[in-house]
Each structure stands twice: as C-alpha cells, then as structure tokens.
Design a protein around this motif. Structure first.
Motif, PDB file in Angstrom:
ATOM      1  N   LEU A  48       0.809  -1.219   0.000  1.00 62.87           N
ATOM      2  CA  LEU A  48       0.000   0.000   0.000  1.00 62.87           C
ATOM      3  C   LEU A  48       0.848   1.279   0.000  1.00 62.87           C
ATOM      4  O   LEU A  48       0.516   2.279   0.646  1.00 62.87           O
ATOM      5  CB  LEU A  48      -0.952   0.010   1.199  1.00 62.87           C
ATOM      6  CG  LEU A  48      -1.983  -1.129   1.217  1.00 62.87           C
ATOM      7  CD1 LEU A  48      -2.816  -1.055   2.485  1.00 62.87           C
ATOM      8  CD2 LEU A  48      -2.867  -1.067  -0.024  1.00 62.87           C
ATOM      9  N   MET A  49       1.947   1.240  -0.747  1.00 67.95           N
ATOM     10  CA  MET A  49       2.787   2.421  -0.902  1.00 67.95           C
ATOM     11  C   MET A  49       2.169   3.326  -1.964  1.00 67.95           C
ATOM     12  O   MET A  49       1.731   2.867  -3.017  1.00 67.95           O
ATOM     13  CB  MET A  49       4.204   2.026  -1.320  1.00 67.95           C
ATOM     14  CG  MET A  49       4.930   1.172  -0.300  1.00 67.95           C
ATOM     15  SD  MET A  49       5.346   2.095   1.198  1.00 67.95           S
ATOM     16  CE  MET A  49       6.603   3.191   0.553  1.00 67.95           C
ATOM     17  N   ALA A 238     -10.758   1.995  -0.874  1.00 65.76           N
ATOM     18  CA  ALA A 238     -11.166   3.279  -1.446  1.00 65.76           C
ATOM     19  C   ALA A 238     -11.438   4.317  -0.370  1.00 65.76           C
ATOM     20  O   ALA A 238     -11.205   5.522  -0.569  1.00 65.76           O
ATOM     21  CB  ALA A 238     -12.405   3.090  -2.321  1.00 65.76           C
ATOM     22  N   LEU A 239     -11.936   3.876   0.776  1.00 66.96           N
ATOM     23  CA  LEU A 239     -12.299   4.806   1.848  1.00 66.96           C
ATOM     24  C   LEU A 239     -11.164   5.051   2.833  1.00 66.96           C
ATOM     25  O   LEU A 239     -11.322   5.841   3.775  1.00 66.96           O
ATOM     26  CB  LEU A 239     -13.529   4.288   2.602  1.00 66.96           C
ATOM     27  CG  LEU A 239     -14.802   4.124   1.760  1.00 66.96           C
ATOM     28  CD1 LEU A 239     -15.933   3.565   2.615  1.00 66.96           C
ATOM     29  CD2 LEU A 239     -15.202   5.453   1.136  1.00 66.96           C
ATOM     30  N   THR A 240     -10.038   4.376   2.629  1.00 68.32           N
ATOM     31  CA  THR A 240      -8.910   4.552   3.550  1.00 68.32           C
ATOM     32  C   THR A 240      -7.753   5.300   2.898  1.00 68.32           C
ATOM     33  O   THR A 240      -6.658   5.351   3.471  1.00 68.32           O
ATOM     34  CB  THR A 240      -8.424   3.185   4.059  1.00 68.32           C
ATOM     35  OG1 THR A 240      -8.057   2.354   2.952  1.00 68.32           O
ATOM     36  CG2 THR A 240      -9.514   2.497   4.874  1.00 68.32           C
ATOM     37  N   GLY A 241      -7.983   5.871   1.723  1.00 69.23           N
ATOM     38  CA  GLY A 241      -6.986   6.759   1.118  1.00 69.23           C
ATOM     39  C   GLY A 241      -6.111   6.138   0.055  1.00 69.23           C
ATOM     40  O   GLY A 241      -5.336   6.861  -0.586  1.00 69.23           O
TER      41      GLY A 241
END
Length: 281
Positions: A48-49, A238-241
């Motif tokens: 998740l970079m 999508a909702l965590t950035g």
C-alpha cells in the motif's frame, strides 16, 4: 486507408482517439521492456505504498507493483478483446453473409436464433454464460462473443440484402456465378469498411464487458492481473486513502473504451455517415 490518414490531419476527435489507443497499445506491447518488474512479486513490507519514483502507480495490499500489474492487465484485456472481436466478426459475419445471400429457410432459422440471443441484454447474457461455464478467461470470452455475434449478423445480412439487388450482382448470378464467388468478388469488398467500423465498436464493448465480468468475479481470475479485477481489489481501500489501486485501472478502461468509440464514430462518418444507427452494440 489513405482517406483515414488524410482525415487524421484535420479531425481532432479521430486524432485524439488514435493517440489514446496508440498509447495503451504501446504500453501493452512494450511496457514490460520499459518497466521489467514482476507483476506477481509479493513484497509485504512495501504494501500500500503511494505512487513514487520507485513505484509510479504505487503498490497493492501485498506489495505488488501496480504499474507492472496495469501493464499485464492491458495485455490480457486487449488480447482477449481482440480475440473476441475477431471471433465475433468471423462467426456473425459469415452467418449474415450466408443467410442474406441464400435466404429462404436458412435465413428464417438463423434470424430467429439471433433474435432469441438479442432478447437478453448483452452484459446479462455474458454473465449468464460465465456463470454457467464457471468463472475464467475462456468462459468470459465465450459470453462476450455470443453477445456480439447477432450484431454482426444483422449488419452483414442487411448489407447483403441491399447489395444482392444491384445490377452487377444480379448479372454475375445470371452468368452462373456461385454464392461463394458472389461473396468473394462482389459483396465482401463492399462491406469491408462496414465490418471494420463495427469491429471497433465491438472491441470497446468487449473491453467494458470483460472489465464488468472481472469486477463481479466472473472474468479472469487472480492472480492474473485484469483491470476489472484490480478495481474490485481496490474497492476495499477506497475509503482509507489508497485511491491508486482502483483509479489507474479505471483510467485504463476509460481511455481504451473512449478511444475505440471515437475511432469507430469518426470512421463511420468518413465512410458512411448515413449508417450510424446500424453500427452500434
């Protein structure tokens, strides 16, 4: 072809479509040479970079490079869409040519079969076939081909019915020309541009439908990257950035579908501006 290049210089829509399409094709063909990263390589420590110089499109939840997966997803999506387009053209076009020229009970039987297929919305039909055959690249391709065949059939049949009444075709038939010779020498050359324009529309439809099947889990299965599946995987974040997981494959689908539609629309206007209602799916 000379007419197309002449229009490219002054038709901005056709130029934009050709440019977008060319960029995606270039990435699909040469992307692995430009960015030789394994799309299946897991690196949990770098999961998740966000996009950076090391990972221009970021990494996913297990550290796989999104750019590498985007490139392979383009290869898979474009390859399957081209196969679907060719198969639909050959099957649907052949049926349309034969039914339109032979007529009689052959035309009636095939037309009723095509009407039965057209009774289902194309996406629903493709989903039903994929469910029946089981999720996977082959079942997804078969579903999209089946949905595309009737459109080629109707288009080519109507063209043959128009061309068979022309004087030179009737003269050739009166002189003893076989149906195969009529198709090869007198009918098929007159329908080549129409088939090409319809193929552009079907290619766009195939890209969108394959992505939709992948999005609902009925298309190409992980770990093989595919744009629709990548969007589904990105929804969880999508909702965590972590926007890049779904945005980049979504942009790829958007660019490829829009470019194919632009090319189809402009080619239709160039070759036959009165046939727009027929050349769609």
């Amino acid at each position: 072809m000379r007419r197309i290049f002449a229009h490219l210089a002054r038709d901005h829509e056709l130029l934009l479509g050709a440019f977008l399409f060319g960029v995606i094709i270039f990435l699909a063909v040469f992307g692995r040479l430009i960015w030789p990263v394994d799309p299946l390589r897991v690196d949990v420590l770098n999961s998740l970079m966000p996009p950076s110089l090391a990972h221009p499109m970021g990494t996913d939840d297990v550290g796989r490079d999104v750019l590498a997966r985007f490139i392979q997803g383009a290869q898979v999506s474009i390859g399957v869409a081209i196969g679907v387009t060719i198969a639909g053209t050959l099957i649907g076009g052949t049926l349309g040519l034969v039914a339109g020229l032979v007529g009689g009970w052959v035309d009636a039987v095939v037309s009723r079969a095509m009407d039965a297929i057209l009774a289902f919305p194309p996406l629903i039909l493709a989903m039903a076939v994929a469910i029946g055959l089981g999720p996977g690249i082959l079942s997804a391709a078969i579903g999209v081909i089946l949905a595309a065949i009737p459109w080629y059939y109707r288009l080519l049949r109507s063209e043959v019915l128009r061309l068979r009444t022309l004087m030179y075709v009737e003269s050739a038939r009166a002189l003893g020309a076989s149906n195969l010779r009529l198709i090869r020498l007198h009918i098929l050359p007159q329908t080549t541009s129409t088939i090409f324009i319809q193929a552009s529309s079907v290619f766009s439809f195939s890209i969108l439908t394959l992505a939709a099947l992948g999005f609902v889990g009925l298309g190409i299965q992980p770990p093989i990257p595919e744009w629709g599946t990548m969007i589904t995987e990105g929804l969880a974040y999508a909702l965590t950035g972590q926007w890049w997981l779904g945005v980049f494959p979504g942009l790829g689908i958007f660019a490829l579908a829009v470019s194919a539609n632009l090319i189809a629309d402009r080619l239709r206007d160039i070759y036959d501006p009165k046939s727009g209602a027929q050349l769609s799916i």
